[in-house]
Write an enzyme that holds these catalytic residues in place. Sequence first.
Site, PDB file in Angstrom:
ATOM      1  N   ASP A   1     139.572 -80.202  80.212  1.00 52.08           N
ATOM      2  CA  ASP A   1     140.698 -80.778  79.476  1.00 52.08           C
ATOM      3  C   ASP A   1     141.847 -81.142  80.402  1.00 52.08           C
ATOM      4  O   ASP A   1     143.010 -80.951  80.077  1.00 52.08           O
ATOM      5  CB  ASP A   1     141.181 -79.775  78.403  1.00 52.08           C
ATOM      6  CG  ASP A   1     142.147 -80.409  77.415  1.00 52.08           C
ATOM      7  OD1 ASP A   1     142.195 -81.649  77.338  1.00 52.08           O
ATOM      8  OD2 ASP A   1     142.869 -79.668  76.739  1.00 52.08           O
TER       9      ASP A   1
ATOM     10  N   ASP B   1     141.101 -87.350  76.880  1.00 52.95           N
ATOM     11  CA  ASP B   1     141.711 -86.118  76.371  1.00 52.95           C
ATOM     12  C   ASP B   1     141.469 -86.019  74.870  1.00 52.95           C
ATOM     13  O   ASP B   1     142.267 -86.513  74.087  1.00 52.95           O
ATOM     14  CB  ASP B   1     143.215 -86.129  76.692  1.00 52.95           C
ATOM     15  CG  ASP B   1     143.928 -84.872  76.233  1.00 52.95           C
ATOM     16  OD1 ASP B   1     143.253 -83.857  75.988  1.00 52.95           O
ATOM     17  OD2 ASP B   1     145.159 -84.914  76.102  1.00 52.95           O
TER      18      ASP B   1
ATOM     19  N   HIS C   1     147.550 -89.062  76.738  1.00 56.02           N
ATOM     20  CA  HIS C   1     148.731 -89.022  75.869  1.00 56.02           C
ATOM     21  C   HIS C   1     149.524 -90.334  75.855  1.00 56.02           C
ATOM     22  O   HIS C   1     150.439 -90.481  75.053  1.00 56.02           O
ATOM     23  CB  HIS C   1     149.696 -87.892  76.252  1.00 56.02           C
ATOM     24  CG  HIS C   1     149.188 -86.523  75.947  1.00 56.02           C
ATOM     25  ND1 HIS C   1     149.993 -85.414  75.924  1.00 56.02           N
ATOM     26  CD2 HIS C   1     147.955 -86.075  75.652  1.00 56.02           C
ATOM     27  CE1 HIS C   1     149.283 -84.336  75.634  1.00 56.02           C
ATOM     28  NE2 HIS C   1     148.030 -84.728  75.472  1.00 56.02           N
TER      29      HIS C   1
ATOM     30  N   HIS D   1     138.526 -79.753  72.527  1.00 57.39           N
ATOM     31  CA  HIS D   1     139.224 -80.092  71.282  1.00 57.39           C
ATOM     32  C   HIS D   1     138.990 -81.566  70.953  1.00 57.39           C
ATOM     33  O   HIS D   1     138.826 -82.409  71.850  1.00 57.39           O
ATOM     34  CB  HIS D   1     140.722 -79.769  71.371  1.00 57.39           C
ATOM     35  CG  HIS D   1     141.502 -80.638  72.324  1.00 57.39           C
ATOM     36  ND1 HIS D   1     142.095 -81.822  71.935  1.00 57.39           N
ATOM     37  CD2 HIS D   1     141.798 -80.476  73.635  1.00 57.39           C
ATOM     38  CE1 HIS D   1     142.725 -82.359  72.974  1.00 57.39           C
ATOM     39  NE2 HIS D   1     142.556 -81.574  74.010  1.00 57.39           N
TER      40      HIS D   1
ATOM     41  N   ASP E   1     140.998 -83.241  68.510  1.00 55.58           N
ATOM     42  CA  ASP E   1     142.193 -83.888  67.980  1.00 55.58           C
ATOM     43  C   ASP E   1     142.869 -84.677  69.098  1.00 55.58           C
ATOM     44  O   ASP E   1     142.620 -84.454  70.282  1.00 55.58           O
ATOM     45  CB  ASP E   1     143.154 -82.863  67.381  1.00 55.58           C
ATOM     46  CG  ASP E   1     143.599 -81.817  68.389  1.00 55.58           C
ATOM     47  OD1 ASP E   1     142.734 -81.315  69.139  1.00 55.58           O
ATOM     48  OD2 ASP E   1     144.806 -81.494  68.434  1.00 55.58           O
TER      49      ASP E   1
ATOM     50  N   GLU F   1     144.557 -78.638  68.989  1.00 56.73           N
ATOM     51  CA  GLU F   1     145.096 -78.325  70.312  1.00 56.73           C
ATOM     52  C   GLU F   1     146.403 -79.063  70.569  1.00 56.73           C
ATOM     53  O   GLU F   1     147.359 -78.492  71.122  1.00 56.73           O
ATOM     54  CB  GLU F   1     144.065 -78.678  71.389  1.00 56.73           C
ATOM     55  CG  GLU F   1     144.409 -78.142  72.782  1.00 56.73           C
ATOM     56  CD  GLU F   1     145.259 -79.083  73.621  1.00 56.73           C
ATOM     57  OE1 GLU F   1     145.773 -78.629  74.659  1.00 56.73           O
ATOM     58  OE2 GLU F   1     145.425 -80.269  73.244  1.00 56.73           O
ATOM     59  N   GLU F   2     146.463 -80.345  70.194  1.00 58.09           N
ATOM     60  CA  GLU F   2     147.672 -81.131  70.456  1.00 58.09           C
ATOM     61  C   GLU F   2     148.853 -80.660  69.611  1.00 58.09           C
ATOM     62  O   GLU F   2     149.996 -81.029  69.875  1.00 58.09           O
ATOM     63  CB  GLU F   2     147.406 -82.622  70.206  1.00 58.09           C
ATOM     64  CG  GLU F   2     146.276 -83.220  71.023  1.00 58.09           C
ATOM     65  CD  GLU F   2     146.586 -83.342  72.505  1.00 58.09           C
ATOM     66  OE1 GLU F   2     147.665 -82.889  72.938  1.00 58.09           O
ATOM     67  OE2 GLU F   2     145.751 -83.888  73.243  1.00 58.09           O
TER      68      GLU F   2
END
Length: 492
Positions: free
Chosen positions: A213, A150, A463, A117, A119, A184-185
């Site tokens: 991931d 990520d 994150h 992903h 995003d 995804e997030e």
Amino acid sequence: MFSSSSPLPAPLEKVFQYIDLHQDEFVNYAQKSWIISFGEWVAIESDSVQPVPHFRQELFRMMAVAADMLQRLGAHVASVDMGSQQLPDGQSLPIPPVILAELGNDPTKATVCFYGHLDVQPADRADGWLTDPYMLTEVDGKLYGRGATDNKGPVLAWIHAVSAFRALERDLPVNIKFIIEGMEEAGSVALEELMEKEKDRFFSGVDYIVISDNLWISQRKPAITYGTRGNSYFTVEVKCRDQDFHSGTFGGILHEPMADLVALLGSLVDSSGHILVPGIYDEVAPLTEEEINTYKAIDLDLEEYRNSSQVAKFLFNTKEEILMHLWRYPSLSIHGIEGAFDEPGAKTVIPGRVIGKFSIRLVPHMNVSVVEKQVTQHLEDVFSKRNSSNEMVVSMALGLHPWIANINNTQYIAAKRAIRTVFGTDPDMIRDGSTIPIAKMFQEIVHKSVVMIPLGAVDDGEHSQNEKINRWNYIEGTKVFAAFFFEMAQLH
């Protein structure tokens, strides 16, 4: 089998040399028209969490850049329209397309599908970043930027591995398919429906699925992930009335919702972390001798782990106990109380309605619906014994199943060999205590083996502020993917 102690096959050695010689282009500035650099990748503010038009436009730009790059590498690319997303406030925003791309269709070769992903989570310099989160910045071999680990870094490493073969004008040892999303997030909006729709088309020829991931459990030793925990998220509401009360006027003459809720939450887990819901451990997979040996082999410095976590003392004293309670046993966490007074100062209020929030991380072979019934029955029993006149409602807001794979499958053998070739060591075989729904989704819909090959180190800070990936991880990870292609071809 290739090993670090024996010479590499000439084609793979040339690919490794190419990756080493062109690593600055991969990271900072790409001279080839069909390659994008890591810095250009990170510069796109592809935040899927904040539902505002600017970030949604950036997401569309991110997916367009990725699709164009894959086309330039010779892939057949389809950008699938995913429709629009209805938000709680009534507004509607378009969902960025999902990329389905194919490189090669030789029926004699294995077909490997890579999921990633593009995003990212929200990021702002004012949040405590030492650098601009959308400007890839290298400091002491660390590449800082939102999405670095990520998941933009691992996705681009896979693409750069493919590009090395093209630059050397060599055939890929395997057919490759990509499924790349941009939500995804935000919960992979509409992805499951697309996968169901494509299971007999795009996924029909897929033999193996790779996801990158997540992270190693170490700063220096690579890992392969073969399982994740699921998650059941609950709310329990206790209500007397919609308005709050003054404790001087009503204190002592009514059943206070907060007292009820505290008793309910306190009945869920004891001080040793043991979940008190009856029957909750009944379906947990039994511990085997083979599994115990897997934990013993993992490289984890407990003192370093404790210090980096800034935790004075864990519930368990051995590496094996800690890993088992992170990965193969369920855990219950209490997250918060909605409706309670939580501002600074003293306010003598009795909340009229409060909502407690907690979750249970599920493990094989726990079932979401069974857990929901067990939790609901337990809370109802505890509440009934309080003889409270308040109303109580239990709801499961989210239910995600755990995932586990067979580590003896072909692609796990190939991944181990590839890591040994590049890093000169066997990988840690790990699980992830968190939930990565896409792995279980692939397993149930596509019915193919799924392997997770993480590239990032445990301290990458996904994150969080100052997210990074080490240049060493990124470049050596690109080689791992290239070696994985060769190993898959050999084993298949």
